[in-house]
Every structure is written in structure tokens, then in C-alpha cells.
Scaffold this motif. Structure first.
Motif, PDB file in Angstrom:
ATOM      1  N   PRO A  14       0.817  -1.212   0.000  1.00  0.00           N
ATOM      2  CA  PRO A  14       0.000   0.000   0.000  1.00  0.00           C
ATOM      3  C   PRO A  14       0.853   1.265   0.000  1.00  0.00           C
ATOM      4  O   PRO A  14       1.995   1.257   0.459  1.00  0.00           O
ATOM      5  N   VAL A  15       0.288   2.338  -0.545  1.00  0.00           N
ATOM      6  CA  VAL A  15       0.919   3.649  -0.472  1.00  0.00           C
ATOM      7  C   VAL A  15       0.512   4.288   0.842  1.00  0.00           C
ATOM      8  O   VAL A  15      -0.671   4.476   1.117  1.00  0.00           O
ATOM      9  N   VAL A  16       1.481   4.583   1.678  1.00  0.00           N
ATOM     10  CA  VAL A  16       1.241   5.248   2.955  1.00  0.00           C
ATOM     11  C   VAL A  16       2.023   6.556   2.934  1.00  0.00           C
ATOM     12  O   VAL A  16       3.255   6.543   2.915  1.00  0.00           O
ATOM     13  N   PRO A  17       1.355   7.704   2.918  1.00  0.00           N
ATOM     14  CA  PRO A  17       2.069   8.989   2.796  1.00  0.00           C
ATOM     15  C   PRO A  17       3.048   9.213   3.936  1.00  0.00           C
ATOM     16  O   PRO A  17       2.832   8.786   5.073  1.00  0.00           O
ATOM     17  N   GLY A  18       4.114   9.895   3.600  1.00  0.00           N
ATOM     18  CA  GLY A  18       5.102  10.287   4.594  1.00  0.00           C
ATOM     19  C   GLY A  18       5.835  11.516   4.111  1.00  0.00           C
ATOM     20  O   GLY A  18       5.802  11.846   2.916  1.00  0.00           O
ATOM     21  N   PRO A  19       6.518  12.227   4.985  1.00  0.00           N
ATOM     22  CA  PRO A  19       7.150  13.493   4.599  1.00  0.00           C
ATOM     23  C   PRO A  19       8.389  13.290   3.742  1.00  0.00           C
ATOM     24  O   PRO A  19       9.220  12.428   4.016  1.00  0.00           O
ATOM     25  N   ASP A  20       8.488  14.085   2.671  1.00  0.00           N
ATOM     26  CA  ASP A  20       9.753  14.155   1.960  1.00  0.00           C
ATOM     27  C   ASP A  20      10.690  15.076   2.744  1.00  0.00           C
ATOM     28  O   ASP A  20      10.341  15.584   3.816  1.00  0.00           O
ATOM     29  N   LEU A  21      11.890  15.272   2.225  1.00  0.00           N
ATOM     30  CA  LEU A  21      12.885  16.042   2.968  1.00  0.00           C
ATOM     31  C   LEU A  21      12.409  17.467   3.244  1.00  0.00           C
ATOM     32  O   LEU A  21      12.569  17.990   4.361  1.00  0.00           O
ATOM     33  N   ILE A  22      11.816  18.121   2.254  1.00  0.00           N
ATOM     34  CA  ILE A  22      11.370  19.505   2.416  1.00  0.00           C
ATOM     35  C   ILE A  22      10.252  19.596   3.448  1.00  0.00           C
ATOM     36  O   ILE A  22      10.260  20.462   4.334  1.00  0.00           O
ATOM     37  N   THR A  23       9.265  18.712   3.363  1.00  0.00           N
ATOM     38  CA  THR A  23       8.150  18.727   4.318  1.00  0.00           C
ATOM     39  C   THR A  23       8.648  18.455   5.725  1.00  0.00           C
ATOM     40  O   THR A  23       8.221  19.101   6.693  1.00  0.00           O
ATOM     41  N   TRP A  24       9.543  17.495   5.856  1.00  0.00           N
ATOM     42  CA  TRP A  24      10.122  17.192   7.174  1.00  0.00           C
ATOM     43  C   TRP A  24      10.843  18.408   7.745  1.00  0.00           C
ATOM     44  O   TRP A  24      10.678  18.735   8.927  1.00  0.00           O
ATOM     45  N   ALA A  25      11.655  19.065   6.925  1.00  0.00           N
ATOM     46  CA  ALA A  25      12.410  20.225   7.415  1.00  0.00           C
ATOM     47  C   ALA A  25      11.486  21.355   7.843  1.00  0.00           C
ATOM     48  O   ALA A  25      11.793  22.106   8.782  1.00  0.00           O
ATOM     49  N   ARG A  26      10.348  21.480   7.181  1.00  0.00           N
ATOM     50  CA  ARG A  26       9.434  22.590   7.461  1.00  0.00           C
ATOM     51  C   ARG A  26       8.483  22.297   8.620  1.00  0.00           C
ATOM     52  O   ARG A  26       8.193  23.172   9.432  1.00  0.00           O
ATOM     53  N   ASP A  27       7.992  21.052   8.711  1.00  0.00           N
ATOM     54  CA  ASP A  27       6.849  20.786   9.581  1.00  0.00           C
ATOM     55  C   ASP A  27       7.114  19.851  10.747  1.00  0.00           C
ATOM     56  O   ASP A  27       6.288  19.767  11.655  1.00  0.00           O
ATOM     57  N   SER A  28       8.198  19.113  10.735  1.00  0.00           N
ATOM     58  CA  SER A  28       8.337  18.058  11.739  1.00  0.00           C
ATOM     59  C   SER A  28       8.625  18.625  13.126  1.00  0.00           C
ATOM     60  O   SER A  28       9.277  19.662  13.284  1.00  0.00           O
ATOM     61  N   GLU A  29       8.104  17.934  14.126  1.00  0.00           N
ATOM     62  CA  GLU A  29       8.365  18.287  15.523  1.00  0.00           C
ATOM     63  C   GLU A  29       9.707  17.676  15.921  1.00  0.00           C
ATOM     64  O   GLU A  29       9.925  16.479  15.782  1.00  0.00           O
ATOM     65  N   PRO A  30      10.645  18.489  16.425  1.00  0.00           N
ATOM     66  CA  PRO A  30      11.974  17.932  16.718  1.00  0.00           C
ATOM     67  C   PRO A  30      11.942  16.950  17.881  1.00  0.00           C
ATOM     68  O   PRO A  30      11.435  17.270  18.957  1.00  0.00           O
ATOM     69  N   PRO A  31      12.468  15.739  17.672  1.00  0.00           N
ATOM     70  CA  PRO A  31      12.576  14.788  18.782  1.00  0.00           C
ATOM     71  C   PRO A  31      13.722  15.187  19.710  1.00  0.00           C
ATOM     72  O   PRO A  31      14.569  16.016  19.356  1.00  0.00           O
ATOM     73  N   PRO A  32      13.771  14.596  20.896  1.00  0.00           N
ATOM     74  CA  PRO A  32      14.803  14.996  21.867  1.00  0.00           C
ATOM     75  C   PRO A  32      16.235  14.779  21.373  1.00  0.00           C
ATOM     76  O   PRO A  32      17.144  15.502  21.789  1.00  0.00           O
ATOM     77  N   ASP A  33      16.455  13.791  20.493  1.00  0.00           N
ATOM     78  CA  ASP A  33      17.825  13.496  20.072  1.00  0.00           C
ATOM     79  C   ASP A  33      18.223  14.234  18.797  1.00  0.00           C
ATOM     80  O   ASP A  33      19.279  13.969  18.233  1.00  0.00           O
ATOM     81  N   ARG A  34      17.407  15.184  18.325  1.00  0.00           N
ATOM     82  CA  ARG A  34      17.775  15.924  17.114  1.00  0.00           C
ATOM     83  C   ARG A  34      18.914  16.886  17.425  1.00  0.00           C
ATOM     84  O   ARG A  34      18.832  17.673  18.375  1.00  0.00           O
TER      85      ARG A  34
END
Length: 697
Positions: free
Chosen positions: A112-132
Motif C-alpha cells: 500500500p501507499v502510505v504517505p510520509g514526509p519528503d525532505l522539504i516537508t520534514w524540514a518545514r513541519d516536523s516536531e523535533p525529537p529529543p535526540d535531534r
């Protein structure tokens, strides 16, 4: 001095000390082995991440999580290429918007196709985890779709996508740092053995080592010995992030061999990495030109290669991304005709049409944007007809030469620049005085100086100046640059050529000797170059005298206690230096790999090299692993497949064409299709017994 021949083992002259040691059997799993994983992934870079992501996408919520161990010698999630502890000066040469690890509908797969962030979307929208890492925030904020990310930032993206897949609860990941040396049969699958004695058993093992490196060749080993004997500095080939650049001396001549992708990394580390700075040069005619402000701690680099010129740069396009090149001669219909044949010779049956297309790319751009460079009255139909009638490289070159207008005196002031003439508002106007030397092109020397050597120093200096100006023009005014159009033509034609090879339309010997032997290198030089800023920096270093191009057909030797560099450029004296840097890197060939697992499998007959059939004689080795075409199962020397061992990516690239290339949103991805295939097999193995392994040889 000659080396005496060794006595045959078992002969009267052979002793216990000089007989070759027998090949040890593959290690057996210890009796106290740990848990059995559903899969053990050897290699922890993007292919491993993609397999884990596809497992999470395929696994039902109600099912128990898939248990996976991911083993990497450098960093799980990022791997060696994308390790997150490397210098921010090391960049990817792919646009930021062209990176993802998530499959979409463009990729043919059964999962199945399950959407996920590409690099640009990740850089713009992702919540930083503690180990970032703290530095990610700044780099991510500066990322644009058409920019080029640092490799370390891309490594963080991959690492966090691995964690994202695990957070679904559908897969658990055991992260293992270590080097795998062998694998052996186990009742429940295969056991992977590490150098430190640890072992991990999985129902399926996926080999995803990526860009494996080579052992020291006899040539490299000789340089290492010479450096030790004469107190010289030698930096051998390999990944720039894994070399000690502090050893390279400041403020003295350093020879460099290799002008490909790694060259730009090495130059950045030895200049900007030592405190040098680049500023705009203020050149109105060529705004891409930079000025280098030295720190005093950089070496003086003298660099060469077989080509003599660095990889061509990517460009700054008005809309951010390059427009697609549409072939006029090597069209999809023409490739379809070629695909219907079998056993064709690439140089005889394919290359001439590609050469005509490159010539047309050049001439059509002159016709559209620099008509004064061509004979008055010449048109597209005339040029296409002449090219179709040209049978070989020399005839094609003659068409180009005949089309160019002779030099004539300037009629006076040039007209004002316009968006129509330059493709960019405010850009400089094209010259109205044609110079045939400026627009000359030889299809047999697309990646080399126009005139072959030997050449004198003055002629070489002029060729380098032409290269600098042409590169600056191609970067800043790409849509009006014949040079850039040729580069885009190559980018458009490489894929169809590879598909001909995969389909069996080309003779195997021709694929190995021509496509893999020289055409792929040509494609890398023209269409896989560095970000434009990196090339502008290299050109600025030439202007500043910090970097000198040694010339075509560069050769380095050790003479009288020093490294000595020569080329096709005739100099009064060869270049002597105390330090020598080789920027070459392995292309993933496994024939002489330093990967201990692949070496063990090949040496014991549990793996074999892939070979292409040829009508000219015996099958020709591709230097990559042989695997089954559909499921990528490792093939033993006798052709027996091991269904418990799946090989993905670069080490088996001849059977999985395109799998070496990272995934791009909206573009079919062999990398992601292979990962989905592996995930399907891993899940199937959780419900079925594991096949017995071939016995160690």
C-alpha cells in the motif's frame, strides 16, 4: 627484484609455513544465540530505512510488530554516506525537493501507499525529537526545494524516518553498531556474525550495504609504502568524511588526482574548511563569479584526471528546477526501435544517434539564443538533415564546424540585454561578434578540453579560461547556454540507455566495456555535477591561484623521494610535491571489496559475480553480485538461490538498475520498489518455514 614462484601445496617443496591456508568454514551460530528476528538488515542507510518503512506500511495494526535488527558500521539510520557527524561543507548534489524515503503511486509495488514526509516537508513541519542535533534547526530553516542539503541533514532525515516507522507500533528496531563478517545457516533462518563475536539470527537477511568500498589496490598499496619510506603525505581514495584532512600540509603544493564528485568535497574541506571565504566578485557580465579570500592555511592544489576538467556544474534556473529536455533525434520512438533488437553494439548502433542528439542540443540552442554564431540563413531543418546524414563522430563534428559563422570584426556596441536574449531579466546580452572557438564542440570530447594533447602551457591556460567562462555562463544563464543544454540532454538520455542494457538489447560485452566502461562516466561528468555554488568556488580558487588544473591524462608517480605529476600539458618541469591526495571513490563494485561479509560469501562460493552474455565470447562480469531477477535472492557459485538472503541496491545494481539512485517524490523508484519487495518477503517468512541454506563452501 623478482618474486620466486610458490610451490604447489602438497609438493615436496611446500611446507606448513608456505602453503596457502585453507578457506575456513563459515562460522556456526553459538548455542546461546539470542532471539530470532523476523529480519536482520546488514547496512543501516536509506535502503534499510526504506525496508523498515515498507514493513510498517504493510503490517496490519492488529498483528504483532515485526522484529528487525539493523546493523551498520557507522550509524544506524544514516549509514556511512549520510552520517550525521560529518562536516556541513559536504553537500548532496541532488535538489532538496528530490529526496524522500516514502513510496507514492508512481512506484510500481504490491504494497500500500502510505504517505510520509519528503525532505522539504520534514524540514518545514516536523516536531523535533529529543535526540535531534541543535544545528538541524538552522540548516532546516534555510532549505529550499531547489537548494542542495548537507549530507548530515539528509542523514538526520533518514534517521528520524526510521524512528517514525517504529513509532507506528508495527515494527520494532534493534539498532546495532558493528561490522558483519559472515553469515551461516540457522534452524530459523540465517545467523549474521560480527567482528566482535556478537551474532543475530533472522528469518530473512537483507544485504543493504550501499556504496561498498574497495580494498587497497597494488597501486594504492605502493603509494602507501612510498609515503612511509620517504616521509610523504598520501591520502588514499575513499569517502571524504572518513579521511584525516589535517594531515594535508598548508601553504605548499599538494597534488590531487580525480576531478569528480569527491574532488569538490575535498577542495571545500581544504579551503573553506580552513577558514577561507568566498565573496561575490562583482562581475556584471558573469554574476556567478566569486572571489576567494585565503586564510593562509590552505595548500596550493594542483589537480588533474584522465579528463583534465572537473565535473560540469548544475545551474541556477529562473524557476528553480531544470526544464525537461525533449530529444529531436534520440526520441522515445527511436529507443523503442532499438529495444526490439538483440545483441547490439552500443558504440556502433546507439552512440552515433546520441552523439547527433548532443550536437543538436548544442546547435539548436545557438539557433534559438545566439543566431549570430551560425551562418546566416541556416535553419533547424538544415541542421537536422545534416546531422541525420552524419555517420560517425568526425562527420558530426564537421556538421557543427560547418554551421558556425567565421569570426568577423565587431560592428560596434552590443545591444541591450533582454529577457528574450538571455533567458533572465537583467542578464548580459550575448556577444554580437561570433567566436568559433567559443562555440566549438566535439562529440567525442564532451567532458574533455576541445583539443587533445599534447598542448603547450599557453594553450592549456587558454582552455582553462574558456572552461571557467563557459561554466559561469551555464550556471547563471542556463536556458541560453549550449553547454547546459548538452548537460540536460545527457540527463534525459542516460535512463533509456540503461533500459536498453537491462532489456538485453545490447550485447553484454558492449554493456560492460562501453556503457559501464565509458558512457556512464561521461554521463556523470555532464549530468551529475555538483551544486552551482561548489563549482563557482572551484573556479574562484583557480582565479586566485590556489588551484591549478594539471591537465588531461594526469599521471602521478614517486621519483627521488617526492610525488611527481605529469599530464598532456607540456611543462618545463613536472610538478613535484610532498603530499598527494586521491579523490576517487569506489563505485560499489564488489570484485575487490573491503566489505568482509561480501568477501566471505564470494570466496566460499556462497555468492557469485553477475555476468552478461555476449555473442563475442564468454559472458562478461559486471563486478556486481548475481541475484535472482524477481526476488533478489543471493545466487551461489553454482546458481543455487538462497531465499533467506535478499540483496538490495548498489552491490547488485546490474540486476536492479536505478537502485543506486535515491528516491524522488512522484518518480518511479527502483530503490523503494526493491524495499517493498523485501518487506513482502519478510512478512511472508513470519508465516512460513525458512528454506535451508546452501552449505558453506
Amino acid at each position: 627484484m623478482t618474486t620466486p614462484a610458490a610451490a604447489a601445496p602438497g609438493s615436496p617443496a611446500a611446507s606448513a609455513t608456505d602453503a596457502p591456508a585453507p578457506t575456513p568454514p563459515a562460522p556456526q551460530p553459538p548455542s546461546d544465540s539470542g532471539p530470532v528476528y523476523d529480519a536482520v538488515l546488514v547496512g543501516g542507510g536509506p535502503r534499510a530505512v526504506a525496508v523498515v518503512e515498507r514493513l510498517a506500511a504493510r503490517r496490519a495494526d492488529a498483528a504483532p510488530p515485526v522484529r528487525v535488527a539493523v546493523i551498520d558500521a557507522v550509524e544506524v539510520g544514516a549509514g556511512a554516506t549520510w552520517r550525521t557527524d560529518q562536516s556541513p561543507l559536504l553537500l548532496n548534489n541532488t535538489y532538496s525537493a528530490h529526496t524522500t524515503i516514502h513510496a507514492d503511486a508512481s512506484t510500481r509495488m504490491s504494497g500500500p501507499v502510505v504517505p510520509g514526509p519528503d525532505l522539504i516537508t520534514w524540514a518545514r513541519d516536523s516536531e523535533p525529537p529529543p535526540d535531534r542535533p541543535a544545528w538541524v534547526a538552522q540548516e532546516a530553516s534555510e532549505l529550499r526545494p531547489w537548494s542542495f542539503p548537507t549530507r548530515r541533514l539528509q542523514g538526520v532525515y533518514y534517521r528520524e524516518q526510521l524512528a517514525r516507522a517504529e513509532a507506528t507500533g508495527r515494527v520494532t528496531v534493534t539498532r546495532v553498531l558493528g561490522s558483519v563478517t559472515d553469515l551461516s545457516p540457522a534452524p530459523d533462518g540465517r545467523t549474521v556474525h560480527l567482528t566482535d563475536g556478537r551474532s543475530y539470527t533472522g528469518r530473512r537477511v537483507v544485504l543493504a550495504q550501499g556504496m561498498v568500498q574497495s580494498k587497497r589496490s597494488p597501486r594504492v598499496a605502493a603509494f602507501v609504502r612510498a609515503a612511509a619510506d620517504h616521509d610523504l603525505v598520501y591520502v588514499e581514495p575513499g569517502m571524504p568524511a572518513e579521511r584525516d584532512w589535517a594531515r594535508v600540509p598548508a601553504d605548499e603544493t599538494v597534488l590531487v588526482a580525480g576531478l569528480g564528485a569527491n574532488f569538490f568535497d575535498v577542495v571545500a574541506l581544504l579551503t573553506e574548511g580552513r577558514g577561507g571565504r568566498f565573496t561575490p566578485a562583482g562581475d556584471r557580465d558573469r554574476p556567478a563569479r566569486l572571489r576567494y579570500l585565503p586564510s593562509g592555511r590552505e595548500p596550493r592544489l594542483v589537480a588533474g584526471s584522465r579528463r583534465g576538467l572537473p565535473y560540469r556544474a548544475k545551474a541556477d534556473y529562473p524557476d528553480g528546477f531544470p526544464p525537461r529536455y525533449e530529444p529531436a533525434l534520440a526520441t522515445p520512438a527511436w529507443f523503442a526501435e532499438r529495444a526490439a533488437g538483440r545483441g547490439q553494439d552500443f558504440r556502433r548502433d546507439v552512440w552515433p544517434q546520441l552523439a547527433r542528439e548532443f550536437a543538436w542540443a548544442h546547435l539548436s540552442t545557438l539557433l534559438a539564443h545566439h543566431p549570430e554564431a551560425l551562418h546566416p540563413g541556416i535553419g533547424a531543418d538544415d541542421l537536422l538533415a545534416a546531422l541525420r546524414g552524419a555517420s560517425d563522430d568526425a562527420a558530426i563534428d564537421a556538421v557543427i564546424t560547418a554551421a558556425l559563422a567565421p569570426a568577423r570584426p565587431s560592428p560596434g556596441a552590443a545591444g541591450r540585454a533582454t529577457a528574450t536574449t538571455t533567458g533572465r531579466p537583467g542578464a548580459p546580452a550575448a556577444t554580437v561578434t561570433p567566436d568559433p572557438r567559443r562555440w566549438a564542440l566535439s562529440v567525442s570530447r564532451l567532458d574533455r578540453p576541445h583539443h587533445p594533447g599534447p598542448v603547450n602551457s599557453a594553450s592549456w591556460h587558454q582552455a582553462v579560461r574558456h572552461h571557467i567562462d563557459a561554466e559561469l555562463d551555464a550556471m547563471h544563464n542556463p536556458l541560453t547556454s549550449p553547454r547546459n543544454t548538452v548537460n540536460r540532454a545527457m540527463a534525459a538520455l542516460r535512463g533509456p540507455v540503461r533500459r536498453l542494457a537491462t532489456a538485453g538489447s545490447l550485447d553484454g560485452a558492449s554493456v560492460v566495456h562501453d556503457v559501464d566502461g565509458w558512457f556512464n562516466r561521461l554521463g556523470l561528468a555532464l549530468a551529475s555535477g555538483p551544486p552551482p555554488r561548489r563549482t563557482a568556488e572551484v573556479l574562484a580558487l583557480i582565479d586566485a591561484g590556489v588551484l591549478e588544473l594539471l591537465g588531461e591524462d594526469t599521471a602521478v608517480t614517486v621519483e627521488d623521494g617526492a610525488f611527481v605529476g605529469r599530464s598532456a600539458v607540456a611543462r618545463d618541469q613536472p610538478v613535484r610535491a610532498r603530499a598527494f591526495v586521491e579523490t576517487r571513490m569506489s563505485k560499489g563494485i564488489v570484485t575487490d571489496t573491503d566489505d568482509p561479509l561480501l568477501g566471505a560469501l564470494l570466496s566460499t562460493g556462497r555468492a557469485r559475480l553477475h555476468a552478461r552474455p555476449s555473442d563475442r565470447g564468454p559472458a562478461v562480469s559486471t563486478g556486481t553480485l548475481d541475484v535472482t531477477r524477481d526476488d533478489f535472492h543471493l545466487l551461489a557459485a553454482d546458481g543455487t538461490p538462497d531465499p533467506a538472503v535478499i540483496v538490495l541496491g548498489i552491490p547488485a545494481e546490474a540486476v536492479q538498475p536505478g537502485s543506486a539512485i535515491g528516491a524522488t517524490p512522484g518518480v518511479p523508484s527502483p530503490l523503494l520498489a526493491g524495499a517493498d519487495n523485501a518487506a513482502a518477503q519478510i512478512l511472508a517468512a513470519t508465516r512460513t518455514p525458512t528454506a535451508p541454506a546452501p552449505a558453506p563452501r
